[in-house]
Design an enzyme around this catalytic site. Sequence first.
Site, PDB file in Angstrom:
ATOM      1  N   PHE A 162      -0.638   5.023   0.367  1.00 46.91           N
ATOM      2  CA  PHE A 162       0.259   3.950   0.788  1.00 46.91           C
ATOM      3  C   PHE A 162       1.162   3.629  -0.386  1.00 46.91           C
ATOM      4  O   PHE A 162       0.724   3.063  -1.389  1.00 46.91           O
ATOM      5  CB  PHE A 162      -0.480   2.688   1.233  1.00 46.91           C
ATOM      6  CG  PHE A 162       0.474   1.616   1.708  1.00 46.91           C
ATOM      7  CD1 PHE A 162       0.934   1.618   3.012  1.00 46.91           C
ATOM      8  CD2 PHE A 162       0.945   0.645   0.839  1.00 46.91           C
ATOM      9  CE1 PHE A 162       1.846   0.661   3.445  1.00 46.91           C
ATOM     10  CE2 PHE A 162       1.849  -0.320   1.260  1.00 46.91           C
ATOM     11  CZ  PHE A 162       2.305  -0.303   2.577  1.00 46.91           C
ATOM     12  N   ASP A 247       1.156   5.399  -9.198  1.00 43.06           N
ATOM     13  CA  ASP A 247       1.569   4.189  -8.482  1.00 43.06           C
ATOM     14  C   ASP A 247       0.538   3.109  -8.759  1.00 43.06           C
ATOM     15  O   ASP A 247      -0.536   3.079  -8.151  1.00 43.06           O
ATOM     16  CB  ASP A 247       1.678   4.484  -6.987  1.00 43.06           C
ATOM     17  CG  ASP A 247       2.121   3.264  -6.180  1.00 43.06           C
ATOM     18  OD1 ASP A 247       2.088   2.141  -6.719  1.00 43.06           O
ATOM     19  OD2 ASP A 247       2.490   3.440  -5.003  1.00 43.06           O
ATOM     20  N   LYS A 276       4.523  -6.071  -7.608  1.00 38.42           N
ATOM     21  CA  LYS A 276       3.622  -7.154  -7.205  1.00 38.42           C
ATOM     22  C   LYS A 276       3.386  -8.158  -8.333  1.00 38.42           C
ATOM     23  O   LYS A 276       4.169  -9.072  -8.531  1.00 38.42           O
ATOM     24  CB  LYS A 276       2.325  -6.577  -6.646  1.00 38.42           C
ATOM     25  CG  LYS A 276       2.538  -5.815  -5.335  1.00 38.42           C
ATOM     26  CD  LYS A 276       1.250  -5.517  -4.635  1.00 38.42           C
ATOM     27  CE  LYS A 276       1.446  -4.675  -3.382  1.00 38.42           C
ATOM     28  NZ  LYS A 276       2.216  -5.356  -2.337  1.00 38.42           N
TER      29      LYS A 276
END
Length: 423
Positions: A162, A247, A276
């Site tokens: 994801f 990531d 984030k």
Amino acid sequence: MTSPIAVTDPALAAGPTAAAGSRSSAELIRAEEPVLAHNYHPLPVVLARAEGVWVEDVEGRRYLDLLAGYSALNFGHRHPALVEAAHRQLDRLTLTSRAFHHDRLAGFAEGLAELTGLDMVLPMNTGAEAVESGIKLARKWAYEVKGVAPDRATIVVADGNFHGRTTTIVGFSTDDTARAGFGPFTPGFRIVPYNDLAALEAAVDETTAAVLIEPIQGEAGVLIPDDGYLAGVRELTRRAGCLFIADEIQSGLGRTGRTLAVDHEDVRPDLVLLGKALGGGIVPVSAVVGHREVLGVLRPGEHGSTFGGNPLAAAVGSAVVELLATGEFQRRAADLGEVLRSGLADLRGKGVTGFRARGLWAGVDIDPALGTGREISERLLREGVLVKDTHGATIRLAPPLTITREELQQALAALGTVLARHG
């Protein structure tokens, strides 16, 4: 519905918010239905205030937040140092675009490069933008440095990944919900099983620009690879003459008990993707951080973002870097991670069939006989604890790194109560 968990934060002890006098939670949820695209299925709670690890709905009910905005709130809601940094910058300068220099960008980039042990920073806004930027950088590097033939570069990714929601990214997703109905997709990606070095090696060839993986797969249920996998990826990519892109948008910035998840194996990728928590839960901030010989392939006009690296983002991002530079939050995540693991281990066989945890991050598999992950999340909501489900009967726990031992134990006790009640 009253939370049985004691309120420990005095900032949330004043009672219902002003919003409770206007529209109720039920009314606000109904009001969203005709005017918002249905791309999310939130839990039935309407939040209005927050402080630290506690949030409050419009009726004044309080909850422990064990999701932390999918790790965007690693430092809790409205951390005073981050709020102060934002307030200070709001009074000075918020946006210039990259048409001009501004006085906060150099310090932000210097601090982030030093924190990650890398050379250069490409500031963006969202996590998906960081991933897209990493893909563009890898391809350009492959053509200009590695010598791959034009338009032939490939990138190897992992099953269950994801990385975001753009059309390029969902094109190499293996989740039908994320992918179906959005084609045609961008070519140039090869998918291999996660945590399988042999399959990865077989997929890499002279066209490979990069291997792009999550050091821990969050959306897939906090899947943690075998010890040595990340070091193996680093060695394999080095031998093959391609880039290793990590990531770390969810796993980075203290979540796993180290600054980056790759730090658990003392690995330094060529590019690290961050987001984030880099914005402190205040503004969207992301970045590609990497080696000079990779980021150095970009020239003026080839890539950009009007808001990327804006003064407000740089001010908040710098404050985040300062918090992490002390090592306090990494230590807290490591120490409290042991409390989390111990509490989940006690629930194994009592409704928990398995779990995976690193630092303050866990994927918890619930006995399907007790309910789906969604149903367990809704029951925990009624107990005053916020979590979110992922695939099937799995829930994710990712509390702010500011949570106390007592608050974490209270949340685990609530999970035990929910499981016992329906067992």
